[in-house]
Write a protein that holds these residues in place. Structure first.
Motif, PDB file in Angstrom:
ATOM      1  N   VAL A 115    -121.431 -82.994 -49.063  1.00 54.37           N
ATOM      2  CA  VAL A 115    -120.662 -82.160 -49.993  1.00 54.37           C
ATOM      3  C   VAL A 115    -119.274 -81.881 -49.449  1.00 54.37           C
ATOM      4  N   SER A 124    -124.281 -74.776 -59.546  1.00 55.75           N
ATOM      5  CA  SER A 124    -125.719 -74.926 -59.823  1.00 55.75           C
ATOM      6  C   SER A 124    -126.432 -73.578 -59.814  1.00 55.75           C
ATOM      7  N   LEU A 127    -127.876 -79.353 -52.238  1.00 57.19           N
ATOM      8  CA  LEU A 127    -127.788 -78.757 -53.577  1.00 57.19           C
ATOM      9  C   LEU A 127    -128.674 -77.517 -53.671  1.00 57.19           C
ATOM     10  N   LEU A 129    -123.832 -84.895 -61.323  1.00 57.56           N
ATOM     11  CA  LEU A 129    -124.201 -84.973 -59.912  1.00 57.56           C
ATOM     12  C   LEU A 129    -125.255 -86.058 -59.676  1.00 57.56           C
ATOM     13  N   ALA A 175    -127.341 -86.842 -56.085  1.00 61.93           N
ATOM     14  CA  ALA A 175    -126.912 -85.688 -55.268  1.00 61.93           C
ATOM     15  C   ALA A 175    -127.818 -85.531 -54.056  1.00 61.93           C
ATOM     16  N   TYR A 226    -121.662 -78.151 -57.055  1.00 67.49           N
ATOM     17  CA  TYR A 226    -122.784 -77.686 -56.232  1.00 67.49           C
ATOM     18  C   TYR A 226    -122.878 -76.157 -56.294  1.00 67.49           C
TER      19      TYR A 226
END
Length: 298
Positions: free
Chosen positions: A204, A218, A36, A28, A31, A215
């Motif tokens: 995203v 995570s 995120l 990522l 990002a 995402y």
């Protein structure tokens, strides 16, 4: 003895998982940190509830949580503080600054020591005092040469220490506490994501499915180590946990230098050297104390 060894293994495994997190975030690069963080908060709720169910722990009930309003309020504060630390950590991992993340976790114990003295009236041992001085010298050396503070490392280290201080005032168990923190922040995170979608500013949802899944992922990749840590903490000593916590920044340091090719110049070598020396002194003191306890018990 067997339980103690299992606890040590679980604690070590949790720190290893935390230490190799930069490998995940390499998928990522650049990002959107706001999105995120929002995804991590929102999907932490179902993941933690699933973990509690699989571990056969009691599900948090609103009435039980409401009975301890102070712990509930502290969960909200702890969640906000963790957001700041995690924001800085995630930014470092996705912007090619893993070395700064490593430094943040190396200096975190020094901030924890300072907060213990200021707010919990703890007394500094000789090793802790020397370690604190060496840490200040190490950071000061970087500032003198680079002309700026290592802000990301300082934000990470200080806010994670503040998070630990908040946790001392929460009476819920570790898994419930983390779940409640996410639940309290989830409405804010969801509102932000809905806003980005409605205004067309979301990066995203404009990208491919694999990015969206990364995402979402995570949440479990950052919470899995926490669950193993929660399982370990009741099976081993805090001294062992304190010693093993350096596994995480050490692995991040090795990844940054040897895999990601980040610059580790003479200035950083001297700065890290001062901090490492202080941490070694604290570790030796902790080991000596543990051996004395075992000798008395025998």
């Amino acid at each position: 003895m067997q339980t103690h060894r299992a606890g040590n293994a679980l604690a070590a495994f949790s720190f290893v998982l935390w230490g190799i997190l930069p490998l995940y975030y390499q998928f990522l690069p650049q990002a959107d940190i706001n999105e995120l963080l929002s995804f991590r908060i929102i999907f932490s709720v179902p993941f933690m509830l699933l973990a509690i169910m699989l571990l056969r722990r009691p599900m948090p009930s609103f009435s039980a949580l409401w009975q301890d309003k102070r712990s509930l309020a502290m969960c909200g504060l702890a969640g906000l503080i963790m957001c700041v630390s995690w924001y800085a950590f995630t930014w470092a991992l996705t912007q090619g600054n893993v070395l700064e993340a490593s430094l943040g976790f190396f200096i975190n114990p020094l901030f924890a020591i300072a907060l213990g003295v200021l707010f919990l009236k703890e007394r500094l041992s000789s090793a802790q005092l020397i370690a604190s001085i060496l840490g200040i010298v190490g950071i000061g050396y970087q500032v003198w040469h680079y002309g700026e503070l290592p802000w990301i490392s300082l934000i990470m280290g200080s806010f994670f220490a503040l998070y630990g201080l908040c946790k001392k005032h929460i009476k819920y168990d570790a898994l419930t506490s983390v779940t409640v923190e996410s639940m309290l922040l989830a409405p804010v995170a969801l509102t932000y994501l809905l806003y980005t979608i409605s205004t067309g500013s979301s990066t995203v949802f404009a990208s491919d499915v694999s990015t969206l899944l990364l995402y979402i992922g995570s949440a479990p990749v950052t919470l899995a180590p926490l669950i193993f840590f929660a399982l370990a903490i009741s099976r081993t000593s805090l001294t062992m946990v304190g010693l093993m916590q350096y596994i995480e920044p050490t692995l991040q340091f090795l990844l940054a230098v040897f895999l990601f090719g980040e610059v580790f110049d003479e200035v950083k070598a001297v700065s890290f050297g001062f901090i490492w020396l202080g941490l070694i002194l604290c570790s030796l003191e902790a080991i000596a104390g543990m051996l004395r306890q075992r000798h008395r018990a025998a």
